[in-house]
Structures are given as C-alpha cells and as structure tokens.
Write an enzyme that holds these catalytic residues in place. Structure first.
Site, mmCIF file in Angstrom:
data_model
loop_
_atom_site.group_PDB
_atom_site.id
_atom_site.type_symbol
_atom_site.label_atom_id
_atom_site.label_comp_id
_atom_site.label_asym_id
_atom_site.label_seq_id
_atom_site.Cartn_x
_atom_site.Cartn_y
_atom_site.Cartn_z
ATOM 1 N N GLU A 21 0.839 -1.191 0.000
ATOM 2 C CA GLU A 21 0.000 0.000 0.000
ATOM 3 C C GLU A 21 0.876 1.243 0.000
ATOM 4 O O GLU A 21 1.994 1.234 0.525
ATOM 5 C CB GLU A 21 -0.912 -0.001 1.232
ATOM 6 N N CYS B 153 3.524 8.578 1.247
ATOM 7 C CA CYS B 153 4.113 7.612 2.157
ATOM 8 C C CYS B 153 4.366 6.323 1.360
ATOM 9 O O CYS B 153 3.449 5.758 0.771
ATOM 10 C CB CYS B 153 3.141 7.367 3.309
ATOM 11 N N CYS C 140 6.666 -7.073 6.934
ATOM 12 C CA CYS C 140 7.814 -6.576 7.699
ATOM 13 C C CYS C 140 8.182 -7.618 8.743
ATOM 14 O O CYS C 140 7.307 -8.233 9.359
ATOM 15 C CB CYS C 140 7.464 -5.256 8.385
ATOM 16 N N CYS D 150 6.510 -5.014 15.208
ATOM 17 C CA CYS D 150 6.116 -4.051 16.251
ATOM 18 C C CYS D 150 4.665 -4.354 16.643
ATOM 19 O O CYS D 150 3.814 -4.581 15.772
ATOM 20 C CB CYS D 150 6.236 -2.623 15.738
ATOM 21 N N CYS E 73 1.561 -2.406 15.128
ATOM 22 C CA CYS E 73 1.579 -2.146 13.681
ATOM 23 C C CYS E 73 0.886 -3.255 12.897
ATOM 24 O O CYS E 73 1.205 -4.437 13.058
ATOM 25 C CB CYS E 73 3.021 -2.004 13.224
ATOM 26 N N CYS F 113 -0.873 6.111 10.256
ATOM 27 C CA CYS F 113 0.345 5.426 10.693
ATOM 28 C C CYS F 113 0.035 4.091 11.349
ATOM 29 O O CYS F 113 -0.844 4.009 12.198
ATOM 30 C CB CYS F 113 1.084 6.298 11.685
HETATM 31 FE FE1 SF4 Z 1 7.795 -2.919 10.499
HETATM 32 FE FE2 SF4 Z 1 5.484 -1.869 11.306
HETATM 33 FE FE3 SF4 Z 1 7.565 -1.874 12.958
HETATM 34 FE FE4 SF4 Z 1 7.534 -0.255 10.780
HETATM 35 S S1 SF4 Z 1 6.184 -0.130 12.562
HETATM 36 S S2 SF4 Z 1 9.239 -1.525 11.505
HETATM 37 S S3 SF4 Z 1 6.419 -1.572 9.300
HETATM 38 S S4 SF4 Z 1 6.495 -3.702 12.156
#
Ligand code: SF4
Length: 347
Positions: free
Chosen positions: A93, A106, A113, A117, A120, A338
């Site tokens: 995206e 963005c 990923c 996190c 996220c 975000c």
């Molecule tokens: Fe990866 Fe999301 Fe952490 Fe960014 S915020 S490093 S995209 S897990």
C-alpha cells in the site's frame, strides 16, 4: 522465453550498460530515462525521439511495468490510499496525503515486515519480501499519474519512507531508488523533501546518513529499553543504548535535527513521567519529537489516548524545551494512518 527486463528496475548506469550490450551508444540512456521518469511513459513505442530500430529492439527485450492499482480509496480529508499488486502477486500500500500547498506520499519498501512491532498492522503480516527499486519508485509513478489525471493543483513534493516495511533492511534497493530520485533527468526530488523512518537498524543508519540523500526519523515509541523491547521486538537485539550511541554520531547538516516518532498508546507509554523520561533520553542528541496519537486497528491490543493525555504529554516535552509537534494522522477512516497499512489480500 526470457522474462523482459523492467526498465524502471535499472539504475542509470545499468541502463547504459544494457544499451551498450545491445550495441547502442550509452548516451541513449539519457533520452530513455526522461521517458521513464519525467514523462511517466509506459509504452516503449511512444519514445518518439528514440530511433525506431532501437525502440523495436528494446521492446523485444524490455518493458515498462508499474505496480498495478487494485484498489483506490479516498478519505474524507483528501487522503488517497492505493493497494498495488506486484508482478508476482504480492501487494503493498501507498498513501498520498494532501498538505496545504502540496502532497506528501508515504512509500512502502517491503511486502510485510519482519520486525513485528506490536502496534503495527504491517508487522502482523510477517515478512514477505523486499521490493525492487522499480517497485519502490513505481509507487511514485502511479501516484503522480493519479494527480496528473485529476489535473491536481497540488503537486507531489514530499516523500516519506514510512509505509510497509523497514527501509534500512532493504538497503541496497532503497539506495538505488534514492539515487534515481535525485537524478536531474529523473524524478528530481531534493534530499530536503525526503524522510526515511527506521525502527533503528544501526548497521545501515550511519551509512544512510553519510549519503546525504534524505533526513532520518527514528521510530522510538518508548522512553526506556524495557518498554521498547516489549512493544518493539527489534529493541531486544539492538538495545536502546546502542541505538542512541549510534545516533550521537549521525551526520546532521547545520540546524538539522533528528526526528523521533512517538506513537502514544493509551496507558502504555503516554504518562507525564514517561514524557520526562523521554526528555532525559533525548538530552544528548539534537532532537525534535513527532507525537502521533494511536488509531485503533482491529486485532491490535491498544487504545487511543484521550486528547487531554496527549496534550499533557506534549506540554511536558515543551516545558523542558524539546520541540514536540502533534502529527495529525490523516486518512484514519480508510486505514491509511500510521501503523494501519496492511495488505488485505488482492488475489
Ligand atoms: Fe515494520 Fe510496522 Fe515496525 Fe515499521 S512499525 S518496523 S512496518 S512492524
């Protein structure tokens, strides 16, 4: 049959070498480069100032393939989110955010990923693969074309690498994309208009700083090692002390400061005591803080802090002399804010 080369995946020097291998003069690369990046042309046959014979030879070996727009969503605040399908079916995206006199885009650098996190949506997908340089830059070509088609009065001026993925874990492809972005016959973005956000990949962070190709933002989100390791698993292998030590050596231009992103999660990292701890943590670097109030995401176990709590946190930072802006997270109604980007499936 060999797979055609996607011309937007080549660096300028690779394009020169590609042409040389075809028996052509390398200076042709400049013409083709302009068609690819300045004119956004996907039809090799339409490269009108390139000899017909070269166009025909190119079309046999190469193509210009942008990511395919599968879904486009517009938010009430003017934010537009695109779900893009890549050649192998993976999807990413990208988001266009309207500002007062320009657009900011963005960009994603990976499908999924690996860093996981806890707040996220992308992190929950796990890692799929790195994007190629052409897939990173293709997001810009798609968004710019969308603005051109709408004869938008606002141009795309700023780029932030804050979408899906950790940019510094796809460093070589990122670097090639940044070099193409700065090429005067290419997209010609100034480094002042480019910001890269990292969760703290120390080994590539100083290398990126040395290139001078953009500014750095650090996704911090916690004022101490214990909490950071809890909400950002990357901090277990790269402790906060190591990250802060590396940042002390980060090359900054005169008057430039490092940006620290801090996502306020209700009752987790948003107390006044944690704000004071954050001030102490950042006291040895030239810093400014971007606060972002968390947007609730289905399946993510955090809540949005109240406006009063956000304000109290910001006040502490300001009273201690730290520049702290509250970033308005746009596009929340279309999950473009975000931490909300996620490939919801395009098959
Ligand atoms: Fe990866 Fe999301 Fe952490 Fe960014 S915020 S490093 S995209 S897990």
């Amino acid at each position: 049959m060999t797979t055609p080369v996607n011309l937007i995946d080549l660096s300028f020097h690779e394009l020169e070498a590609f042409l040389t291998a075809m028996g052509e003069a390398p200076y042709r690369a400049r013409q083709i480069w302009q068609w690819l990046w300045q004119k956004g042309c996907r039809d090799i046959a339409a490269f009108s100032d390139v000899a017909k014979s070269l166009r025909a030879a190119l079309a046999e070996r190469a193509e210009v393939r942008w990511p395919e727009v599968v879904r486009e969503q517009a938010s009430r605040d003017g934010t537009a989110k695109f779900l893009l399908r890549l050649a192998d079916g993976e999807a990413v995206e990208t988001v266009l955010i309207p500002e007062k006199d320009h657009y900011t885009q963005c960009l994603s650098t990976q499908a999924g990923c690996a860093l996981g996190c806890t707040f996220c949506a992308t992190g929950r997908m796990g890692f799929r693969r790195n994007l190629t340089p052409g897939e990173i830059l293709g997001q810009i070509l798609v968004a710019r074309q969308w603005l051109w088609d709408r004869q938008s009065a606002l141009a795309l001026r700023n780029l932030v690498f804050m979408g899906m993925g950790e940019p510094l874990l796809n460093y070589d492809n990122l670097l090639q994309a940044l070099e193409a972005l700065h090429h005067p016959q290419g997209l010609d973005f100034s480094s002042r208009r480019i910001t890269l956000s990292t969760a703290g990949i120390v080994k590539n962070l100083l290398a990126f700083g040395a290139t001078g190709l953009g500014s750095l933002a650090v996704s911090l989100h916690a004022p101490n090692q214990e909490l950071r390791a809890e909400i950002m698993p990357v901090a277990r292998s790269t402790p906060l002390s190591e990250l802060m030590a590396a940042l002390k050596d980060y090359p900054l231009k005169p008057r430039e400061r490092l940006t620290f992103e801090y996502l306020l999660l209700d009752g987790v990292n948003d107390s006044p005591a944690q704000a004071r701890e954050l001030v102490r943590l950042l006291s040895h670097v030239k810093a400014k803080v971007n606060l972002i109030a968390f947007n609730p995401v289905p399946g993510i176990p955090y809540g949005a802090p109240s406006p009063a709590r956000v304000e109290a946190f910001q006040d502490v930072l300001r009273q201690k002399g730290l520049t702290a802006t509250l970033r308005k997270s746009k596009g929340a109604d279309i999950a473009a804010a975000c931490g909300q980007l996620r490939n919801e499936g395009v098959a």
